[in-house]
Enzyme design. Structure first.
Site, mmCIF file in Angstrom:
data_model
loop_
_atom_site.group_PDB
_atom_site.id
_atom_site.type_symbol
_atom_site.label_atom_id
_atom_site.label_comp_id
_atom_site.label_asym_id
_atom_site.label_seq_id
_atom_site.Cartn_x
_atom_site.Cartn_y
_atom_site.Cartn_z
ATOM 1 N N GLY A 40 0.775 -1.236 0.000
ATOM 2 C CA GLY A 40 0.000 0.000 0.000
ATOM 3 C C GLY A 40 0.807 1.288 0.000
ATOM 4 O O GLY A 40 0.376 2.291 -0.539
ATOM 5 N N ASP A 97 0.883 3.296 4.536
ATOM 6 C CA ASP A 97 -0.140 4.057 3.818
ATOM 7 C C ASP A 97 -1.164 4.658 4.764
ATOM 8 O O ASP A 97 -1.536 5.822 4.629
ATOM 9 C CB ASP A 97 -0.831 3.178 2.750
ATOM 10 C CG ASP A 97 -1.326 1.833 3.276
ATOM 11 O OD1 ASP A 97 -1.175 1.557 4.494
ATOM 12 O OD2 ASP A 97 -1.859 1.053 2.473
ATOM 13 N N ASP A 100 -5.340 2.614 10.579
ATOM 14 C CA ASP A 100 -6.759 2.307 10.738
ATOM 15 C C ASP A 100 -6.969 1.883 12.197
ATOM 16 O O ASP A 100 -7.091 2.732 13.070
ATOM 17 C CB ASP A 100 -7.137 1.234 9.709
ATOM 18 C CG ASP A 100 -8.625 0.959 9.653
ATOM 19 O OD1 ASP A 100 -9.409 1.922 9.664
ATOM 20 O OD2 ASP A 100 -9.010 -0.217 9.584
ATOM 21 N N LYS A 128 -6.946 7.447 10.279
ATOM 22 C CA LYS A 128 -8.372 7.401 10.643
ATOM 23 C C LYS A 128 -8.441 7.365 12.171
ATOM 24 O O LYS A 128 -8.538 6.293 12.769
ATOM 25 C CB LYS A 128 -9.024 6.128 10.097
ATOM 26 C CG LYS A 128 -9.122 6.017 8.594
ATOM 27 C CD LYS A 128 -9.994 4.811 8.231
ATOM 28 C CE LYS A 128 -9.543 4.109 6.993
ATOM 29 N NZ LYS A 128 -10.225 2.817 6.754
ATOM 30 N N PHE A 149 -13.661 3.636 3.934
ATOM 31 C CA PHE A 149 -12.643 2.821 3.267
ATOM 32 C C PHE A 149 -12.214 3.528 1.995
ATOM 33 O O PHE A 149 -13.037 3.896 1.165
ATOM 34 C CB PHE A 149 -13.172 1.417 2.959
ATOM 35 C CG PHE A 149 -12.054 0.449 2.703
ATOM 36 C CD1 PHE A 149 -11.400 -0.174 3.762
ATOM 37 C CD2 PHE A 149 -11.632 0.183 1.412
ATOM 38 C CE1 PHE A 149 -10.334 -1.050 3.533
ATOM 39 C CE2 PHE A 149 -10.567 -0.696 1.170
ATOM 40 C CZ PHE A 149 -9.932 -1.309 2.235
ATOM 41 N N ASP A 156 -5.497 -0.271 -1.816
ATOM 42 C CA ASP A 156 -6.289 -1.223 -2.596
ATOM 43 C C ASP A 156 -7.545 -1.684 -1.876
ATOM 44 O O ASP A 156 -7.696 -1.535 -0.668
ATOM 45 C CB ASP A 156 -5.449 -2.473 -2.860
ATOM 46 C CG ASP A 156 -5.307 -3.330 -1.591
ATOM 47 O OD1 ASP A 156 -4.859 -2.775 -0.557
ATOM 48 O OD2 ASP A 156 -5.664 -4.511 -1.627
ATOM 49 N N ARG A 162 -5.077 0.257 -7.000
ATOM 50 C CA ARG A 162 -3.824 0.844 -6.505
ATOM 51 C C ARG A 162 -3.232 1.894 -7.437
ATOM 52 O O ARG A 162 -2.531 2.796 -6.994
ATOM 53 C CB ARG A 162 -2.755 -0.243 -6.335
ATOM 54 C CG ARG A 162 -2.995 -1.170 -5.182
ATOM 55 C CD ARG A 162 -1.714 -1.946 -4.920
ATOM 56 N NE ARG A 162 -1.938 -3.184 -4.199
ATOM 57 C CZ ARG A 162 -2.068 -3.275 -2.879
ATOM 58 N NH1 ARG A 162 -2.013 -2.180 -2.153
ATOM 59 N NH2 ARG A 162 -2.255 -4.436 -2.286
HETATM 60 P P1 IMP Z 1 -4.546 -1.342 10.776
HETATM 61 O O1 IMP Z 1 -3.607 -2.422 11.184
HETATM 62 O O2 IMP Z 1 -5.985 -1.665 11.110
HETATM 63 O O3 IMP Z 1 -4.153 0.037 11.200
HETATM 64 O O4 IMP Z 1 -4.571 -1.364 9.209
HETATM 65 C C1 IMP Z 1 -3.556 -0.892 8.500
HETATM 66 C C2 IMP Z 1 -3.509 -1.534 7.127
HETATM 67 O O5 IMP Z 1 -4.818 -1.882 6.642
HETATM 68 C C3 IMP Z 1 -2.965 -0.527 6.183
HETATM 69 O O6 IMP Z 1 -1.597 -0.697 6.022
HETATM 70 C C4 IMP Z 1 -3.743 -0.774 4.925
HETATM 71 O O7 IMP Z 1 -3.037 -1.678 4.110
HETATM 72 C C5 IMP Z 1 -5.030 -1.418 5.332
HETATM 73 N N1 IMP Z 1 -6.148 -0.452 5.346
HETATM 74 C C6 IMP Z 1 -6.771 0.109 6.409
HETATM 75 N N2 IMP Z 1 -7.733 0.956 6.040
HETATM 76 C C7 IMP Z 1 -7.731 0.953 4.697
HETATM 77 C C8 IMP Z 1 -8.482 1.682 3.702
HETATM 78 O O8 IMP Z 1 -9.367 2.511 3.975
HETATM 79 N N3 IMP Z 1 -8.171 1.395 2.411
HETATM 80 C C9 IMP Z 1 -7.217 0.509 2.050
HETATM 81 N N4 IMP Z 1 -6.475 -0.171 2.930
HETATM 82 C C10 IMP Z 1 -6.722 0.055 4.248
HETATM 83 MG MG MG Z 2 -0.965 -2.014 3.977
#
Ligand code: IMP
Ligand code: MG
Length: 173
Positions: A40, A97, A100, A128, A149, A156, A162
């Site tokens: 990403g 990237d 979340d 976020k 999202f 992606d 992407r």
């Molecule tokens: P986390 O571990 O929940 O913070 O998620 C992080 C990973 O989830 C990021 O590196 C992204 O690859 C993916 N991700 C989280 N939210 C999104 C989104 O809105 N679009 C695309 N990929 C996301």
């Molecule tokens: Mg990622």
């Protein structure tokens, strides 16, 4: 089924302008090495690094995956490539990237700290804030966004979207 929003959430021009100021924030730290999270962050990393443009800053990639064909994280993080990077005693910037739940960055910072970096900071293109489930804050953030999202500019959904230059919200069709 999903489709893209009518208009981009962030246009290529907006991203471009923010990267200019973000690179100016980061450059004075004079990092020895960037560690970027595939897939990403590949577009963001390339655009940001050529604006930081420090001749001796190295770039390394690791891979982290927690999503399959879903907009929700599966919860198990698979990390690879850590064995191939040498960051002992270095000033390191970890780039992803998006923050979340924050779990990916949280896990990765623990793993990179174990590898003996001298100094360590984190950077994400998107944050976020309302979705965070762990205590994780990036040192450098491109944009704060609402709970939605998003795809494009490296991000992606099930490996699609992407290569789009703008960032779009994915909405239910
Ligand atoms: P986390 O571990 O929940 O913070 O998620 C992080 C990973 O989830 C990021 O590196 C992204 O690859 C993916 N991700 C989280 N939210 C999104 C989104 O809105 N679009 C695309 N990929 C996301
Ligand atoms: Mg990622």
């Amino acid at each position: 089924m999903y489709r893209l929003s009518e208009v981009p959430l962030l246009s290529a021009k907006q991203i471009d302008e923010r990267l200019e100021t973000l690179a100016a924030e980061i450059k004075p730290y004079d990092f020895d090495c960037v560690v970027s999270v595939l897939t990403g962050a590949f577009t963001f990393t390339a655009d940001l690094c050529r604006r930081i443009a420090t001749p001796k800053m190295r770039v390394a990639f690791i891979r982290a995956a927690s999503y399959g064909a879903s907009t929700e994280s599966s919860g198990t993080l698979k990390v690879s490539g850590l064995d191939k990077i040498d960051i002992r005693g270095k000033k390191v910037l970890l780039i992803d990237d998006i923050l979340d739940s924050g779990r990916t960055m949280f896990e990765l910072t623990k793993k990179l700290a174990d590898l003996g970096a001298k100094e360590f900071k984190t950077c994400v293109l998107l944050n976020k804030e309302s979705r965070h489930e762990v205590d994780m804050h990036a040192n450098f953030v491109g944009f704060n966004i609402e709970n939605q999202f998003v795809v494009g500019y490296g991000l992606d959904y099930a490996d699609d979207y992407r290569t789009l230059p703008d960032i779009w919200t994915l909405v239910e069709a």
